[in-house]
Write an enzyme that holds these catalytic residues in place. Structure first.
Site, PDB file in Angstrom:
ATOM      1  N   LYS A  75      42.494  48.728  43.110  1.00 50.76           N
ATOM      2  CA  LYS A  75      41.462  48.880  44.071  1.00 50.76           C
ATOM      3  C   LYS A  75      41.088  50.518  44.303  1.00 50.76           C
ATOM      4  CE  LYS A  75      42.571  47.498  48.521  1.00 50.76           C
ATOM      5  NZ  LYS A  75      43.772  47.638  47.891  1.00 50.76           N
ATOM      6  N   THR A  77      41.827  52.877  42.348  1.00 52.99           N
ATOM      7  CA  THR A  77      41.107  53.387  41.141  1.00 52.99           C
ATOM      8  C   THR A  77      39.524  52.943  41.272  1.00 52.99           C
ATOM      9  OG1 THR A  77      43.097  53.153  40.013  1.00 52.99           O
ATOM     10  CG2 THR A  77      40.913  53.336  38.428  1.00 52.99           C
ATOM     11  N   ARG A  98      43.112  56.171  52.423  1.00 54.07           N
ATOM     12  CA  ARG A  98      44.588  56.384  53.219  1.00 54.07           C
ATOM     13  C   ARG A  98      45.489  57.449  52.660  1.00 54.07           C
ATOM     14  NH1 ARG A  98      46.653  50.691  53.451  1.00 54.07           N
ATOM     15  NH2 ARG A  98      45.990  50.565  51.478  1.00 54.07           N
ATOM     16  N   LYS A 109      55.345  50.028  44.431  1.00 53.24           N
ATOM     17  CA  LYS A 109      53.771  49.991  44.349  1.00 53.24           C
ATOM     18  C   LYS A 109      53.453  51.455  43.632  1.00 53.24           C
ATOM     19  CE  LYS A 109      49.499  49.823  46.961  1.00 53.24           C
ATOM     20  NZ  LYS A 109      49.019  51.015  46.780  1.00 53.24           N
ATOM     21  N   ALA A 277      48.611  47.438  55.208  1.00 52.26           N
ATOM     22  CA  ALA A 277      47.546  46.228  55.720  1.00 52.26           C
ATOM     23  C   ALA A 277      48.351  44.866  55.989  1.00 52.26           C
ATOM     24  CB  ALA A 277      46.754  45.941  54.566  1.00 52.26           C
ATOM     25  N   PHE A 305      45.387  45.875  50.410  1.00 53.96           N
ATOM     26  CA  PHE A 305      45.623  44.690  49.857  1.00 53.96           C
ATOM     27  C   PHE A 305      44.325  43.980  49.724  1.00 53.96           C
ATOM     28  CE2 PHE A 305      49.872  45.415  51.624  1.00 53.96           C
ATOM     29  CZ  PHE A 305      50.531  45.763  50.702  1.00 53.96           C
ATOM     30  N   PHE A 385      40.880  46.229  31.653  1.00 50.84           N
ATOM     31  CA  PHE A 385      42.038  46.492  31.009  1.00 50.84           C
ATOM     32  C   PHE A 385      41.749  46.351  29.571  1.00 50.84           C
ATOM     33  CE2 PHE A 385      43.586  46.114  35.142  1.00 50.84           C
ATOM     34  CZ  PHE A 385      44.838  46.696  35.319  1.00 50.84           C
ATOM     35  N   TRP A 413      39.045  53.829  34.819  1.00 51.87           N
ATOM     36  CA  TRP A 413      40.248  54.227  34.467  1.00 51.87           C
ATOM     37  C   TRP A 413      40.041  55.047  33.195  1.00 51.87           C
ATOM     38  CZ3 TRP A 413      43.804  55.078  30.784  1.00 51.87           C
ATOM     39  CH2 TRP A 413      45.091  55.446  31.034  1.00 51.87           C
TER      40      TRP A 413
END
Length: 559
Positions: A75, A77, A98, A109, A277, A305, A385, A413
């Site tokens: 998210k 990224t 954030r 994470k 969150a 999230f 991906f 990415w």
């Protein structure tokens, strides 16, 4: 034999990037020199009192995601890559994110600065301490704890019942051993013995207040409303009763200024505040978002999230208190995560499995329904991906086309902003359309109705069960007139339900609310569900085990 090319890590990509001096980034954003307070060459605090008094009219693009899985969604990224793509298309764009908490960074994470060629920089400094904001919040929180215990020790003029103190100490680290502690042992000179505990800093009400206050005066006034506990006669005691709101606000004076950094491609980014969150409301500071809205035409922000947590709270809490509407919502999904929601274990995600992808689409479908329920149209960002097969990607694209859902294949990415141009074009078309944004409930509704609205409309659950403790809390809340506040659900991020093992799109479940905690300073009621913890623990193999530093001071293993 062809030698296999090993892709660079996020840290390696970040370390090879050439950053611009922060003065150049400030100038690009339209921030005057007198408002810039540099923290070295590549970071700065922004004194918003010295910015032009322009209206905050920039359009807001909220980035959210499907229910997270260990397979990853990306998210942050996508947030960074989308902003870079919008900049490439000639739109004056800023990012509002954030700040990373050290708990997830050192735990499971990892960092929160994006990935690959869609990152905010300096990546390692942002992920490790940054400009000290979270430490300032920790200090303010624990100063209040010290002042409470000193009040007890010095005679307890307010008649605070030590058994009914609800304020906890905090630490910006996952440390399960501190969840429940006993303090004040050692005799009369060591304080008043009582039970206490620690939350993680990003779950603190100080953090929530920090991210919802719109000025220093508002910050101080909100701090004054914090309920720290109850008297022997069960009357609420607030920070204003202790008279220390000014001192606590003073500790936050510098931290309250938003932080300016940049992406790899030079897009200005404000990174400020970091509530979780799944425990708190999961959005960056309102002052940073509004600052970006006053400087840029488009502000790309994210909420923690999935849409059932961060986005729901963005809509029902942040946007409501901030007086603005999200103009578009981007919903991030990946083939890998959809396969996990379709029943494939993490270790078997590499092989093509179109059937599992389609089985997992029920999770994406529910998140789309949730966003539409707020009167805002989403666009799905299919974050690619290298292991995704053409058939899997095509199946998702075709499903969205059939169901009249906007979608764009996203490859930020690997390609940065260029890989997000298709997504940016979809977002721009949405920004030109009107929406009918509205929160899902009115604050005047009963607490049970507000919680029920979230459970049924956002989670797809059948109803709510309040434990005896929660009903007792609710009675106290109603007696004190605190029930006319928005709801902040504390729930597992892995499922629409309060059971993290129920992935996909479970149905027929009830959410159990075990406790309701009034957060008067933040301006919401926290409903604890399931076994959610306000102080997480570290995993069996923490990310910290892969981290190191070389003799020249360069970070190793930080993502």
């Amino acid at each position: 034999m062809t030698e296999k090319v090993v892709p660079l890590t996020d840290l390696e990509i970040a370390s090879k990037a050439t950053m611009k001096a922060i003065w150049e980034i400030a100038e690009k954003a339209g921030i005057p020199e007198e408002a810039v307070e540099p923290y070295g060459r590549f970071k700065a605090k922004i004194d918003v009192s010295k910015l032009p008094r322009d209206s905050a009219n920039g359009k807001v693009v909220l980035v959210t995601a499907i229910s997270p899985t260990p397979a990853g969604e990306g998210k942050s990224t996508v947030t960074v890559g989308l902003a870079d793509a919008l900049s490439k298309l000639g739109k004056k764009t800023m990012i509002a994110l954030r700040e990373p908490s050290l708990g997830p960074v050192m735990g499971m994470k990892g960092g929160a600065t994006g990935g690959g060629y869609a990152q905010v920089l300096p990546m390692e400094e942002i992920n490790l301490h940054f400009n000290g904001d979270i430490h300032a919040i920790t200090t303010a929180n624990n100063a209040l704890s010290a002042l409470i215990d000193n009040h007890l020790h010095q005679g307890n003029a307010l008649q605070i019942d030590p058994r009914r103190i609800t304020w906890k100490r905090v630490l910006d680290m996952n440390d399960r051993a501190l969840r429940n502690i006993t303090i004040g042992l050692g005799g009369p000179t060591q304080g008043v013995p009582r039970q206490d505990g620690f939350d993680i800093t990003v779950a603190s009400e100080i953090m929530a207040i920090f991210c919802l206050a719109i000025s220093l005066d508002d910050l101080k006034e909100r701090i004054s409303r914090i309920v720290i506990g109850y008297t022997y006669s069960k009357e609420a005691v607030t920070v204003s009763d202790l008279g220390v709101q000014g001192a606590l606000a003073l500790l936050l004076k510098e931290a309250f200024k938003p932080n300016l950094v940049q992406t790899i491609e030079g897009t200005p980014a404000l990174i400020h505040g970091g509530p979780f969150a799944n425990i708190a409301h999961g959005c960056n500071s309102l002052i940073a978002t509004n600052t970006a809205r006053s400087l840029a035409d488009i502000v790309v922000t994210e909420a923690g999230f999935g849409s059932d947590l961060g986005a729901e709270k963005f809509m029902n809490i942040k946007a409501r208190q901030g007086g603005f509407a999200p103009n578009a919502v981007v919903l991030v999904a990946t083939v890998r995560a959809l396969k996990m929601h379709g029943g494939v274990p993490k270790g078997k995600l590499a092989g093509e499995n179109v059937e599992a992808v389609m089985n997992g689409m029920e999770n994406l479908a529910k998140h789309i329904e949730t966003i539409l329920a707020f009167g805002v149209k989403p666009v799905v960002a299919l974050n690619r991906f290298i292991t995704d097969s053409p058939a899997e990607l095509e199946a998702i694209m075709e499903w969205c086309k059939t169901n009249k859902v906007r979608i764009a294949l996203t490859d930020v990415w690997e390609h940065g902003g260029e890989g997000g141009v298709a997504l940016a074009q979809e977002v721009l078309s949405l920004l030109n359309e009107p929406n009918n944004f509205a929160p899902l409930y009115r604050v005047e509704q009963s607490v049970s109705d507000k919680v029920g609205s979230i459970v049924q409309k956002v989670y797809g659950g059948s109803g709510v069960v309040f434990t005896d403790q929660a009903l007792k809390n609710l009675q106290e809340i109603e007696k004190n007139g605190w029930d006319m506040l928005p709801i902040c659900m504390a729930k597992t991020q892995y499922s629409f339900s309060d059971n993290p093992k129920l992935i996909g799109r479970p149905e027929g479940f009830a959410i159990t609310v075990r406790e309701i905690i009034p957060k008067l300073g933040a301006g919401f009621l926290v409903c604890l569900t399931g076994d959610i913890m306000t102080m997480p623990g570290l995993p069996k193999t923490p990310a910290a085990l892969n981290m190191d530093i070389d003799s020249e001071g360069n970070a190793i293993g930080l993502m």
